[in-house]
Design a protein around this motif. Structure first.
Motif, PDB file in Angstrom:
ATOM      1  N   SER C 167       9.399   7.227  11.392  1.00 17.69           N
ATOM      2  CA  SER C 167       8.834   7.577  10.086  1.00 17.69           C
ATOM      3  C   SER C 167       8.843   6.375   9.151  1.00 17.69           C
ATOM      4  CB  SER C 167       9.609   8.734   9.479  1.00 17.69           C
ATOM      5  OG  SER C 167      10.953   8.376   9.345  1.00 17.69           O
ATOM      6  N   ARG C 168       9.688   5.393   9.423  1.00 15.17           N
ATOM      7  CA  ARG C 168       9.758   4.253   8.521  1.00 15.17           C
ATOM      8  C   ARG C 168       8.767   3.153   8.871  1.00 15.17           C
ATOM      9  NH1 ARG C 168      16.146   2.968   8.159  1.00 15.17           N
ATOM     10  NH2 ARG C 168      16.852   4.977   7.371  1.00 15.17           N
ATOM     11  N   LEU C 169       8.066   3.302   9.966  1.00 12.99           N
ATOM     12  CA  LEU C 169       7.195   2.202  10.393  1.00 12.99           C
ATOM     13  C   LEU C 169       5.891   2.200   9.617  1.00 12.99           C
ATOM     14  CD1 LEU C 169       7.572   2.405  14.244  1.00 12.99           C
ATOM     15  CD2 LEU C 169       8.760   0.915  12.648  1.00 12.99           C
ATOM     16  N   PRO C 170       5.329   1.024   9.455  1.00 18.28           N
ATOM     17  CA  PRO C 170       3.997   0.970   8.857  1.00 18.28           C
ATOM     18  C   PRO C 170       2.964   1.451   9.869  1.00 18.28           C
ATOM     19  CG  PRO C 170       4.728  -1.228   9.426  1.00 18.28           C
ATOM     20  CD  PRO C 170       5.882  -0.317   9.685  1.00 18.28           C
ATOM     21  N   TYR C 171       1.838   1.802   9.335  1.00 20.43           N
ATOM     22  CA  TYR C 171       0.781   2.436  10.111  1.00 20.43           C
ATOM     23  C   TYR C 171       0.466   1.729  11.426  1.00 20.43           C
ATOM     24  CZ  TYR C 171      -3.507   5.091  10.649  1.00 20.43           C
ATOM     25  OH  TYR C 171      -4.468   5.923  11.113  1.00 20.43           O
ATOM     26  N   GLY C 172       0.255   0.446  11.323  1.00 21.85           N
ATOM     27  CA  GLY C 172      -0.189  -0.303  12.488  1.00 21.85           C
ATOM     28  C   GLY C 172       0.808  -0.247  13.635  1.00 21.85           C
TER      29      GLY C 172
ATOM     30  N   LEU E  26      14.925  -2.617   1.690  1.00 24.54           N
ATOM     31  CA  LEU E  26      14.188  -3.396   0.689  1.00 24.54           C
ATOM     32  C   LEU E  26      12.826  -3.729   1.248  1.00 24.54           C
ATOM     33  CD1 LEU E  26      14.270  -4.986  -1.989  1.00 24.54           C
ATOM     34  CD2 LEU E  26      15.078  -6.927  -0.656  1.00 24.54           C
ATOM     35  N   VAL E  27      11.788  -3.282   0.582  1.00 22.06           N
ATOM     36  CA  VAL E  27      10.454  -3.467   1.132  1.00 22.06           C
ATOM     37  C   VAL E  27       9.617  -4.475   0.336  1.00 22.06           C
ATOM     38  CG1 VAL E  27       8.290  -2.327   1.589  1.00 22.06           C
ATOM     39  CG2 VAL E  27      10.396  -1.265   2.290  1.00 22.06           C
ATOM     40  N   LEU E  28       9.583  -4.296  -0.959  1.00 20.45           N
ATOM     41  CA  LEU E  28       8.871  -5.289  -1.767  1.00 20.45           C
ATOM     42  C   LEU E  28       9.907  -6.223  -2.388  1.00 20.45           C
ATOM     43  CD1 LEU E  28       6.051  -3.375  -3.644  1.00 20.45           C
ATOM     44  CD2 LEU E  28       6.032  -4.438  -1.396  1.00 20.45           C
ATOM     45  N   GLY E  46      -1.066  -7.829   6.602  1.00 17.06           N
ATOM     46  CA  GLY E  46      -0.908  -7.167   7.899  1.00 17.06           C
ATOM     47  C   GLY E  46      -0.195  -5.845   7.793  1.00 17.06           C
ATOM     48  N   ASN E  47       0.077  -5.283   8.940  1.00 19.62           N
ATOM     49  CA  ASN E  47       0.800  -4.012   8.971  1.00 19.62           C
ATOM     50  C   ASN E  47       2.197  -4.195   8.422  1.00 19.62           C
ATOM     51  OD1 ASN E  47      -0.801  -3.191  11.961  1.00 19.62           O
ATOM     52  ND2 ASN E  47      -0.993  -2.140  10.026  1.00 19.62           N
ATOM     53  N   GLY E  48       2.544  -3.294   7.541  1.00 19.73           N
ATOM     54  CA  GLY E  48       3.902  -3.334   7.024  1.00 19.73           C
ATOM     55  C   GLY E  48       4.123  -4.400   5.988  1.00 19.73           C
ATOM     56  N   ALA E  49       3.049  -4.988   5.513  1.00 22.55           N
ATOM     57  CA  ALA E  49       3.229  -6.031   4.518  1.00 22.55           C
ATOM     58  C   ALA E  49       3.694  -5.427   3.202  1.00 22.55           C
ATOM     59  CB  ALA E  49       1.923  -6.776   4.317  1.00 22.55           C
ATOM     60  N   GLY E  50       3.317  -4.193   2.955  1.00 16.70           N
ATOM     61  CA  GLY E  50       3.755  -3.548   1.729  1.00 16.70           C
ATOM     62  C   GLY E  50       2.616  -3.184   0.803  1.00 16.70           C
ATOM     63  N   LYS E  51       1.432  -3.107   1.339  1.00 17.72           N
ATOM     64  CA  LYS E  51       0.281  -2.788   0.486  1.00 17.72           C
ATOM     65  C   LYS E  51       0.402  -1.357  -0.046  1.00 17.72           C
ATOM     66  CE  LYS E  51      -2.559  -3.452   3.919  1.00 17.72           C
ATOM     67  NZ  LYS E  51      -1.591  -3.788   4.979  1.00 17.72           N
ATOM     68  N   THR E  52       0.607  -0.456   0.889  1.00 18.68           N
ATOM     69  CA  THR E  52       0.714   0.946   0.485  1.00 18.68           C
ATOM     70  C   THR E  52       1.854   1.130  -0.500  1.00 18.68           C
ATOM     71  OG1 THR E  52      -0.104   1.576   2.637  1.00 18.68           O
ATOM     72  CG2 THR E  52       1.025   3.260   1.374  1.00 18.68           C
ATOM     73  N   THR E  53       2.958   0.478  -0.205  1.00 19.79           N
ATOM     74  CA  THR E  53       4.105   0.610  -1.084  1.00 19.79           C
ATOM     75  C   THR E  53       3.767   0.122  -2.490  1.00 19.79           C
ATOM     76  OG1 THR E  53       5.471   0.225   0.844  1.00 19.79           O
ATOM     77  CG2 THR E  53       6.542   0.054  -1.289  1.00 19.79           C
ATOM     78  N   THR E  54       3.058  -0.987  -2.565  1.00 22.06           N
ATOM     79  CA  THR E  54       2.683  -1.495  -3.880  1.00 22.06           C
ATOM     80  C   THR E  54       1.829  -0.471  -4.626  1.00 22.06           C
ATOM     81  OG1 THR E  54       2.592  -3.669  -2.865  1.00 22.06           O
ATOM     82  CG2 THR E  54       1.661  -3.456  -5.076  1.00 22.06           C
ATOM     83  N   MET E  98      -5.081   8.122  -1.338  1.00 21.33           N
ATOM     84  CA  MET E  98      -3.968   7.765  -0.478  1.00 21.33           C
ATOM     85  C   MET E  98      -4.402   7.432   0.931  1.00 21.33           C
ATOM     86  SD  MET E  98      -0.678   9.827  -1.533  1.00 21.33           S
ATOM     87  CE  MET E  98      -1.265  11.436  -1.245  1.00 21.33           C
ATOM     88  N   GLU E  99      -3.593   6.610   1.521  1.00 22.81           N
ATOM     89  CA  GLU E  99      -3.814   6.229   2.911  1.00 22.81           C
ATOM     90  C   GLU E  99      -3.600   7.462   3.787  1.00 22.81           C
ATOM     91  OE1 GLU E  99      -1.823   2.687   5.376  1.00 22.81           O
ATOM     92  OE2 GLU E  99      -0.416   4.096   4.554  1.00 22.81           O
ATOM     93  N   GLY E 100      -4.391   7.555   4.831  1.00 24.64           N
ATOM     94  CA  GLY E 100      -4.193   8.676   5.748  1.00 24.64           C
ATOM     95  C   GLY E 100      -4.656   9.983   5.156  1.00 24.64           C
ATOM     96  N   ASP E 176      -6.564   3.038  -0.983  1.00 25.11           N
ATOM     97  CA  ASP E 176      -5.732   2.574   0.113  1.00 25.11           C
ATOM     98  C   ASP E 176      -6.491   2.746   1.423  1.00 25.11           C
ATOM     99  OD1 ASP E 176      -3.672   1.591   1.531  1.00 25.11           O
ATOM    100  OD2 ASP E 176      -2.164   3.005   0.812  1.00 25.11           O
ATOM    101  N   GLU E 177      -6.901   1.682   1.992  1.00 23.93           N
ATOM    102  CA  GLU E 177      -7.616   1.663   3.255  1.00 23.93           C
ATOM    103  C   GLU E 177      -8.772   2.665   3.309  1.00 23.93           C
ATOM    104  OE1 GLU E 177      -5.899   0.401   6.455  1.00 23.93           O
ATOM    105  OE2 GLU E 177      -4.092  -0.337   5.498  1.00 23.93           O
ATOM    106  N   PRO E 178      -9.735   2.482   2.448  1.00 25.46           N
ATOM    107  CA  PRO E 178     -10.841   3.437   2.426  1.00 25.46           C
ATOM    108  C   PRO E 178     -11.672   3.398   3.687  1.00 25.46           C
ATOM    109  CG  PRO E 178     -11.329   1.560   1.045  1.00 25.46           C
ATOM    110  CD  PRO E 178      -9.906   1.419   1.457  1.00 25.46           C
ATOM    111  N   GLU E 209      -6.755  -3.157   1.897  1.00 27.74           N
ATOM    112  CA  GLU E 209      -7.716  -3.018   2.983  1.00 27.74           C
ATOM    113  C   GLU E 209      -7.319  -3.913   4.146  1.00 27.74           C
ATOM    114  OE1 GLU E 209     -10.734  -0.850   3.332  1.00 27.74           O
ATOM    115  OE2 GLU E 209      -9.943  -1.700   5.178  1.00 27.74           O
ATOM    116  N   GLN E 210      -7.515  -3.373   5.320  1.00 35.25           N
ATOM    117  CA  GLN E 210      -7.270  -4.166   6.518  1.00 35.25           C
ATOM    118  C   GLN E 210      -8.558  -4.845   6.955  1.00 35.25           C
ATOM    119  OE1 GLN E 210      -4.610  -4.844   8.058  1.00 35.25           O
ATOM    120  NE2 GLN E 210      -3.168  -3.143   8.091  1.00 35.25           N
ATOM    121  N   ASN E 211      -9.625  -4.203   6.611  1.00 29.95           N
ATOM    122  CA  ASN E 211     -10.920  -4.758   6.987  1.00 29.95           C
ATOM    123  C   ASN E 211     -11.255  -5.890   6.031  1.00 29.95           C
ATOM    124  OD1 ASN E 211     -13.522  -5.202   7.779  1.00 29.95           O
ATOM    125  ND2 ASN E 211     -13.995  -3.031   8.019  1.00 29.95           N
TER     126      ASN E 211
END
Ligand SMILES: Nc1ncnc2c1ncn2[C@@H]1O[C@H](COP(=O)(O)OP(=O)(O)OP(=O)(O)O)[C@@H](O)[C@H]1O
Ligand SMILES: Nc1ncnc2c1ncn2[C@@H]1O[C@H](COP(=O)(O)OP(=O)(O)OP(=O)(O)O)[C@@H](O)[C@H]1O
Ligand SMILES: [Mg+2]
Ligand SMILES: [Mg+2]
Lengths: 406, 328, 272, 358, 274
Positions: C167-172, E26-28, E46-54, E98-100, E176-178, E209-211
């Motif tokens: 659940s903690r992982l990012p989407y990718g 700690l994410v951001l 990239g994935n997990g960079a923290g975009k959604t969190t921001t 929101m994403e997803g 978020d990632e439209p 956006e990832q694209n």
């Protein structure tokens, strides 16, 4: 000091019944402490333990208090009673179950530490029939009697007796169980409405009582043909039904009302002194009186025990002997300021249950009080004695007890 | 017509009426479930609390008097007034709204987005708390509740049916009142939840707390509103049941009667609560009437559940419940 | 070039075998909605088969039919030369079909490792008693499978998050874990539903690499849904195009790309 | 750095798979077991045994059982009371029918019988989900209680409908009845709890456990992945009921000695065990125990403080107890929705980082 | 002109925020952003960079995920908005897609769209007009308006989510990632809509956006996030020309776009930091 444990319940589904009983029980001891300086010079130390009518909490209370060497347990719950019967027997504490608990404990030869004087459920059932017999001029052959009962060990207690008595008197018994908690009794009462039994006997507790009485009022069942056991006979049970409940009958094994000398003392030494266990507003209600009666019987047993033991500081074992030698007489009760408060009886080893006297009370809605309408009647010992013998012997066999009085 | 048949008809009719009373309790559950996906275990206790508050206010009882007296050694019990029922009901509604606000402020707000089982747990905590508070506030005695609702057999129906079939039907006046009130409540609530903006928002919240927040629905507002309405429904249920049996602890147990109704009707459907109630009411009464004697009676408690269970096997979301979305 | 019975050889020399799975005249209805209308196509041993089409075309539904979650209203599914009787999804999985999901369907309460281990459930046979005592078969099996799973984890480069709750992982990364879970089953046929959605180019490249490697090394047949035309065109051997439940094109990428119907319905402009 | 796992390397998957991969945890676990088995029996008295330890051990077993079903397999059940009753009555019938056979066997058989009943009532879970299932399991609760109340055969035709445990001994030591020494009853229950804990732990970390959790987290996906939902759910019901049945048997025979079904195994019991599981932490064996301890000990402690130390009237204390337990549950959830177990995990993570904030 | 458009005025200002999940993760680690009024700002990484969190930190949705902003400030029009209710923020004109997807599963497509109108009180006629507008953007939704959103396809849900946000007539949209899960045609279309709204109605966009390709084509300014930190920012045109961005985010190297089939060897991403 002598210790008495009051396993009470002031919370949970039966709090409304537990509170007045416990108030009466404690107030009486407080009265003795305040007025007489205790019993035989010994201050009575009351330890209250809340059970919530829950068996596990009951066990916890027992384990938690038995170190205080209490003289007697009065659990006010059939469930807890069953729990404690083997335990108190093993640990040597006496237990009193006043009009509840295990009926066959009347046989003291088997249940050495258990006392259920002055009357038990089977006495209750029998006296109810006795009263019906009186009403009907002694013949109830072919009459229909319905038993509305709490579908639990407690509620099922009278069935056997009523069946035996039915054989003897030739009435027809129909059984209407009500499941806990008993909030919904429409089908039972519609059945009563259809079958029109001549009498309805009730073995209820808690909300079941109130709902039953309300439903009886609703279907306009003649209230004076509706008889409850003593646990269905408190003010709480009839009040919600209002005026309609007028005429409802309930059994009792002690007197009601607050018209006794002891109440003057009670007000003076306990309530007005701010020492009451509860709010002090329950004096004279049925359950308060019952609690007080239980305390009074305990106090008398303590006195008896002190006499036998020749010391004021008695042990639980001596208390047991005192209870077994207890004798309640009219004179004694009058001297206590409670004339005719309960039946006179004498406890022996063979008979731990008194003589099975009970009376009938009737609700007077205008006065807002129950009235005694009969004297104390004795239950049908002829029928009951063999039943008690049978049940207690079965218990003895199951548990490897050799019955005997020494 | 045979007696047996007439009697069965009477039982059925009364079953319907009991069903309505169950439904009144079930409605409260449905509302909260619909608005937050929470199975509100405290609904029964809320009914108790509402009824106790109502009686307490009517009788002018001092809240927490026992506690105050125990601590300060005072002797206060009553304000010495007797309020008319309607006014007391209004005041109780205010109290219930206050309760709703507290629930929102101290519980729900902190649990946004949590799994349903956790929210369920929170309502258990709430039930404990509320029960304790109710006892402390108003004491545990049984009290009579009389807000002037008629009670007892309805003479008209009795005599009319007697004239028609030679057998007077028993219908309790209180049940008739309950039926009318329940019908009004259901209509109002259906309109509210299906056709108003707030109703739509409420259903949105139930689906996804976060998304609801993200479109600007204030969960705080929705929840205070819904819990207030549920409090009101609890009050109505409390009045009906309290009138029958007096106001006492056991009122909180009526929730158990509502659960099978809920299952059958569907957790999310307001009309479902009523229909479910009617089916359960009739079902259990008829079953007890026909098979009770054979099985030794007291079948009502389990029959409702077993009926609902069997039913769910064929329709897992209840009669009118929202389809359970199963997708990958 | 297409030889029905024998398969064919691709430009870069991979050999594609005979038909493994054949969908015959599949129609799928939900109440009034017709998600799939009379579609037939096949998947051959060892190939990478892409399914493309606009949103709501019925692609995911098609995968659901293959994996047994939806039963087609009409039509037949043939797997390895046999008509497949109606079966529960888990029975289908046991036949060697694994998949990933469009809306990630990982088991949120478990760690990555446990998630991937569930992929091997179809292979684990130890009885309840042996597991309860953690002796004998259960223990041996657990270790053997763990080794296999660790290989998959290494392969997909997710060692560092092995014990993290998913659940903690990012989407990718979740997508990658899903792939790992499917691979752990060592499937004959792997179904991927938009495995690269929500990834940037670099991650997509990685993902493509994984997919190609799986295909190469284990000879796994792959059916994949994807909206990134670059990926689809580069990876796939043959492409099915769906639109509103109908099949509007089927063939090698180049052929599909220049199909006017496809351009019209899906691509918009001719893609490079 | 109070809590360390660095430098604790694993060289085989076997080691990595053990219950307590971290050495520190492992030692603590052994220490707790040693105290429980070797020290407590010598210092125990009746009050501790009957008021605190026995209920804790027995509820511990029950909540491990329920946690298997609810926490691991995601099937919320409110039938625990009913299943405990099955265990109790099975044990009673076995005890009275075969007095010579060891109690160990009776208790385990009682668990087995309950498992069968549990599977039977678990069947609807294939169709019914979530809270619908929770409410549906009440059918089991009410029906079973009614049945035991109704059919005299179950209570050996005793007049009151109560069942009471005759005296039985294990290796010559009495363990039922009022004369059983408290260390013996304690040890007897402790053995069962330890076994239950170990078995549950083994199951949940292996194949079945994973299929349960898969069903819990996303049942449809799980089925598509290859989990047989029938098998997974039924094993969960069986294992869960097995433990619950054992708990019921012990509850009746060792702890209470006499029960009336409606009161001892009523709906309140079902809720109580569920509360324990949720407060402790769904999906955690340690959580089950923590939840059981919390709900057994807290009321006792509150009563102690209120009545014995502050000297308040018992009813006010009892009411406050409700308020406090309720408030604590809510506070816990607000702080940490996943129960005591998770709270503990977070504390551990913090300790590991200590003195750095993160 | 695409790369101009934005004004000087900063609408949203994120100042050095730190976000922690679950009290420990700690994410951001200090993210700062400026979103100018009327601009399209892209948040890449990239994935997990923290975009959604921001984005969630901005719209105050972290609480429900047990995350919290522990440091830094977020201002909207100069006003600190960290503590405000997400609903208030929507009323102020900031809405997040929101994403997803996060559709209301049990509501129909149309009801989903109408929830977007919740914060507005401009009458039914207005509501229907806006609804029609969304339907003209997404004709597919009109066809499925009566279906339960839970049963629509992934792409359809994405359309619902975007349409729902449009219904609230926001001033600023956090997207978020439209493009996730949308057919290529539709991706273009959505960005055209973004551009359209931005130019014609002056809406401000912050999009994660990832694209990258498309995003940088439409955005004015971009931030690149890597493991919780901003590692690079600049006008979109500049970023597009940056060789690193080109290689890692756009997938084009000196030789031009290469086939996915040809990326044979694994490459480790060059990290700007750490
Ligand atoms: N269980 C269902 N009930 C009703 N309608 C459904 C169901 N499953 C799918 N549909 C409908 O079938 C159509 C096809 O859906 P599907 O998910 O297969 O599309 P897709 O091609 O995967 O689209 P996307 O690329 O957007 O994911 C959609 O219109 C969807 O709403
Ligand atoms: N609820 C959570 N609890 C713990 N950690 C989380 C949580 N949500 C996200 N994270 C962590 O925060 C980091 C950033 O996640 P975030 O979702 O913001 O990334 P992202 O840039 O949006 O990635 P993607 O492009 O995959 O959506 C990730 O490493 C993730 O593991
Ligand atoms: Mg799809
Ligand atoms: Mg993201």
């Amino acid at each position: 000091d002598l210790t008495i444990v009051d396993t009470s319940y002031r919370t949970g589904p039966y709090a409304a019944n537990g509170i007045p009983f416990s108030d009466g029980y404690q107030d009486y001891f407080t009265l003795l402490n305040e007025r007489d300086g205790g019993i035989g010079g010994e201050h009575i130390n009351i330890v209250e333990c809340e059970t919530g009518y829950n068996t596990e909490k009951g066990v916890e209370c027992y384990e938690g208090t038995k170190g205080d060497e209490p003289l007697v347990y009065e659990p006010l719950s059939t469930g807890i009673t069953y729990q404690l019967i083997p335990k108190v027997t093993a640990d040597g504490f006496p237990m009193h179950t006043l009009g509840y608990g295990r009926t066959s404990a009347k046989n003291g030869a088997v249940f050495r530490n258990i006392f259920n004087y002055p009357a038990n459920y089977w006495d209750g059932a029998s006296v109810a029939i006795e009263h019906i017999l009186d009403q009907e001029g002694g013949d109830i052959k072919g009459k229909k009697i319905a038993l509305v009962y709490h579908n639990s060990a407690y509620g099922k207690e009278p069935i056997r007796t009523l069946e035996e008595l039915a054989k003897k008197h030739g009435y027809e018994l129909s059984l209407l169980p009500v499941d806990h908690p008993g909030q919904e009794q429409k089908s039972q009462w519609l059945q009563i409405r259809r079958e029109k039994p001549d009498y309805v006997i009730m073995w209820g507790w808690g909300v079941m009582n109130q709902v039953a009485i309300q439903e009886a009022v609703n279907i306009r069942y003649p209230m004076d043909h509706f008889i409850g056991i003593w646990w269905s006979g408190s003010e709480n049970d009839v009040l919600p039904a209002g005026k309609g409940a007028n005429g409802y009958k309930a059994l009792t094994f002690h007197n009601i009302g607050s018209d006794y000398p002891v109440y003057d003392d009670m007000r003076k030494y306990v309530v007005e002194a701010g020492k009451a266990a509860g709010a002090g507003d329950q004096l004279g209600t049925t359950l308060y009186n019952r609690g007080m009666y239980a305390a009074m019987l305990a106090a008398e047993a303590i006195k008896t025990a002190q006499q036998i033991a020749g010391t004021s500081k008695i042990t639980p074992a001596q208390m047991r002997d005192g209870m077994e030698a207890l004798e309640m007489t009219e004179e004694k009760m009058a001297a206590l300021g409670l004339p005719h408060f309960g039946p006179a009886f004498k406890v022996t080893c063979e008979n731990h249950g008194g003589d099975g006297y009970a009376a009938v009370t009737q609700w007077d809605a205008d006065a807002g009080a129950y009235k005694m309408i009969t004297g104390y009647m004795q239950s049908d010992q002829e029928v009951l004695a063999p039943l008690i013998e049978e049940d207690s012997m079965a218990y003895a066999k199951e548990n490897g007890i050799t019955p005997g009085c020494n | 017509m045979s007696d047996q048949f007439l009697f069965a008809a009477e039982v059925t009719l009364n079953g319907l009426m009991s069903g309505v009373l169950y439904a009144l309790v079930a409605l409260g559950f449905v509302l909260i479930y619909k608005a937050s996906g929470i199975f509100n275990y405290a609904q029964g206790v809320m009914a108790l609390f509402a009824a106790m508050t109502l009686v307490g206010i009517m009788d002018g009882q001092v809240p927490f008097s026992h506690l105050i007296n125990a601590i300060f050694g005072t002797e206060i019990h009553h304000f010495g007034w007797h309020l008319p029922g309607l006014l007391a009901i209004l005041l109780t509604m205010v109290v219930m709204a206050g309760l709703a606000w507290c629930v929102q402020q101290f519980v729900m707000r902190h649990l946004i987005g949590q799994a349903p089982i956790i929210l369920f747990m929170a309502t258990i905590g709430l039930a404990y708390l509320l029960e304790g508070v109710a006892d402390l506030m108003w004491g545990s005695e049984i009290r009579k509740l009389d807000v002037g609702l008629p009670q007892g057999i309805n003479e008209t129906i009795d005599s009319v049916t007697y004239g028609m079939f030679g057998y007077g039907f028993f219908i309790d006046n209180l049940d008739i009142v309950a039926t009318v009130i329940a019908a009004l409540l259901v209509i109002a609530l259906v309109i509210f939840s299906q056709y108003t903006k707030q109703g739509r928002a409420m259903r949105a919240v139930a689906d996804d707390h976060q998304a609801a927040l993200s479109v600007g629905i204030s969960l705080n507002f929705i929840w205070v509103m819904v819990w207030s309405v549920a409090g009101f429904v609890a009050l109505v249920a409390g009045i009906m049941w309290g009138t029958k049996s007096g106001v006492q602890f056991s009122l909180s147990l009526i929730a158990l009667k509502a659960l099978p109704v809920l299952m059958l009707g569907g957790f999310t459907s307001i009309p479902g609560a009523i229909v479910g109630g009617l089916i359960i009411g009739v079902g259990e009464k008829l079953f007890d009437f026909m098979f009770g004697p054979m099985l030794g009676g007291a079948t009502e408690n389990w029959f409702a559940y077993v009926l609902a269970l069997l039913f769910l096997v064929f329709r897992p979301q209840g009669l009118f419940g929202d389809r359970i979305i199963e997708r990958v | 070039m297409l030889d029905q019975a024998e398969g064919f050889v691709t430009a870069d020399g991979r050999k594609i075998g005979g038909v493994v799975m054949e969908m015959k005249n599949i129609t799928l209805r939900f109440g009034g909605v017709v998600a799939i209308k009379d579609i037939s196509f096949d998947i051959r041993e060892g190939e990478i088969r892409a399914i493309i089409g606009p949103n709501g075309a019925g692609k995911s539904s098609m995968l659901n039919v293959i994996s047994g979650f939806y039963t087609p209203s009409e039509g037949e599914v043939w797997f390895r030369g046999k008509k497949r009787p109606p079966m529960r999804p888990y029975e289908v999985a046991r036949q060697g079909i694994a998949r990933t999901f469009q809306n990630i369907a990982l088991f949120d309460g478990m760690s990555v490792l446990d998630n991937v281990m569930t992929g091997r459930l179809t292979q684990m046979k130890a009885g309840l008693f042996s597991q309860a005592l953690w002796k004998g078969r259960a223990e041996k099996e657990e270790i053997a499978n763990r080794e296999m799973v660790e290989r998959v984890i290494d392969f997909l480069e997710i060692q560092h998050i092995r014990k993290t709750p998913v659940s903690r992982l990012p989407y990718g990364l979740k997508k990658r874990v899903e792939l790992a879970r499917a691979l752990a089953a060592q499937p004959k046929l792997l179904l991927l539903d938009e495995p690269m959605a929500g990834m940037n180019v670099e991650e997509k490249e990685d993902m493509c690499r994984f997919i190609l490697d799986v295909n190469d090394e284990f000879g796994t047949t792959i059916a994949l849904i994807e909206h990134d035309m670059g990926v689809v065109m580069d990876l796939s051997d043959r492409v099915v195009v769906m639109d509103y439940g109908k099949k509007i094109g089927d063939g090698p990428p180049d052929e599909v790309r220049s199909n006017p119907d496809v351009i019209d319905a899906y691509l918009g402009v001719a893609h490079d | 750095m109070f809590y360390r796992e660095a430098g604790d390397f694993k060289t085989s998957y076997l080691e990595d798979n053990q219950t307590f991969p971290i050495r520190f945890d492992r030692y603590r676990y052994y220490a707790v077991l040693a105290v429980a088995f070797l020290v407590v029996p010598f210092i125990i008295n009746d009050y501790w045994a009957n008021a605190i330890l026995l209920p804790f051990l027995i509820y511990g077993i029950a909540s491990i059982g329920l946690n298997v079903l609810t926490g691991y397999c995601g099937q919320v059940s409110l039938g625990t009371g009913g299943f405990m009753a099955v265990g109790a009555y099975a044990c009673y019938k076995l005890m009275t029918a075969f007095p010579e056979v060891s109690m160990f066997i009776h208790v385990i058989l009682a668990g087995g019988i309950t498992a069968v009943v549990g599977v039977l009532f678990g069947l609807p879970s294939l169709r019914i989900k979530g809270f619908y299932l929770a409410v549906a399991t009440l059918a089991a609760q009410f029906f079973l209680v009614w049945l035991f109340n109704r059919v005299p055969w179950f209570y050996n035709y005793s007049a009151s409908g109560q069942i009471s445990a005759p005296e039985r001994s294990v290796f010559g030591v009495l363990i039922t009845g009022p004369n059983a020494p408290s260390w013996a009853t304690y040890l007897f229950c402790l053995i069962f709890l330890t076994l239950a804990g170990i078995i549950a732990r083994n199951l949940t970390r292996g194949t079945v456990g994973r299929s349960w959790m898969a069903i819990r987290d996303m049942d449809i996906a799980a089925e598509i992945i290859g989990v047989n939902p029938l098998r997974a759910k039924m094993t969960a019901f069986a294992v869960s009921s097995f433990f619950v049945g054992i708990a019921g048997a012990l509850f009746f025979s060792i702890y209470l000695g006499a029960v009336e079904v409606g009161e001892a195994f009523g709906i309140q019991k079902s809720f109580l065990v569920l509360f324990m599981v949720i407060i402790g932490g769904l999906g955690s064996i340690f959580g089950s125990l923590a939840g059981a301890a919390f709900l057994v000990v807290l009321p006792v402690v509150l009563k102690l403080i209120g009545v014995d130390i502050l000297g308040w009237p018992t009813d006010i204390v009892a009411h406050f107890q409700l308020v406090i337990v309720g408030a604590l549950i809510i506070t816990f959830l607000v702080l940490e929705p996943h129960g005591i177990a998770q709270l503990w995990r977070v504390i551990k993570e913090k300790l590991r980082l200590w003195p750095f904030p993160h | 002109m695409l790369d101009a458009g934005s004004t000087r005025e900063t609408l949203l200002e994120v100042n050095n925020i730190e976000v922690i999940y679950n009290h420990v993760i700690l994410v951001l680690k200090g993210v700062s952003l400026n979103v100018p009024k009327g601009g399209i700002t892209a948040l890449l990484g990239g994935n997990g960079a923290g975009k959604t969190t921001t984005l969630k930190a901005i719209s105050n949705l972290l609480q429900s995920e047990r995350g919290e902003v522990t440091k830094g400030t977020i201002r909207y029009r100069g006003e600190v908005v960290q503590a405000s209710d997400p609903a208030d923020l929507v009323r102020k004109g900031v809405i997040q897609v929101m994403e997803g997807r996060h559709c209301f599963e049990h509501l129909t497509v149309e009801e989903n769209l109408l929830t977007g109108y919740y914060t507005r009180n401009t009458g039914k006629a207005e509501m229907m007009r806006d609804l029609d507008k969304v339907y003209t953007y997404f004709p597919r939704l009109k066809e499925r308006r009566r279906s339960q959103a839970g049963y629509t396809s992934g792409g359809e849900q994405q359309m619902v989510a975007i349409g729902r946000a449009l219904m609230s007539r926001p001033e600023t949209i956090l997207l978020d990632e439209p493009s996730m899960g949308l057919a290529p045609q539709l991706v273009e279309q959505i960005f055209e809509i973004v551009k359209d709204l931005n130019e014609k109605e002056g809406l401000t966009f912050l999009l994660a956006e990832q694209n990258t390709n498309v995003a940088l084509r439409y955005a004015h300014y971009g931030y690149i996030l890597e493991s919780g930190r901003v590692v690079m920012d600049g006008p979109a045109a500049e970023l597009r020309e940056n060789p690193d961005v080109k290689e890692f985010y756009l997938g084009v190297s000196e030789e031009g776009r290469k086939s996915f089939r040809d990326v044979r060897s694994y490459r480790r991403r060059k990290r700007w930091l750490s």
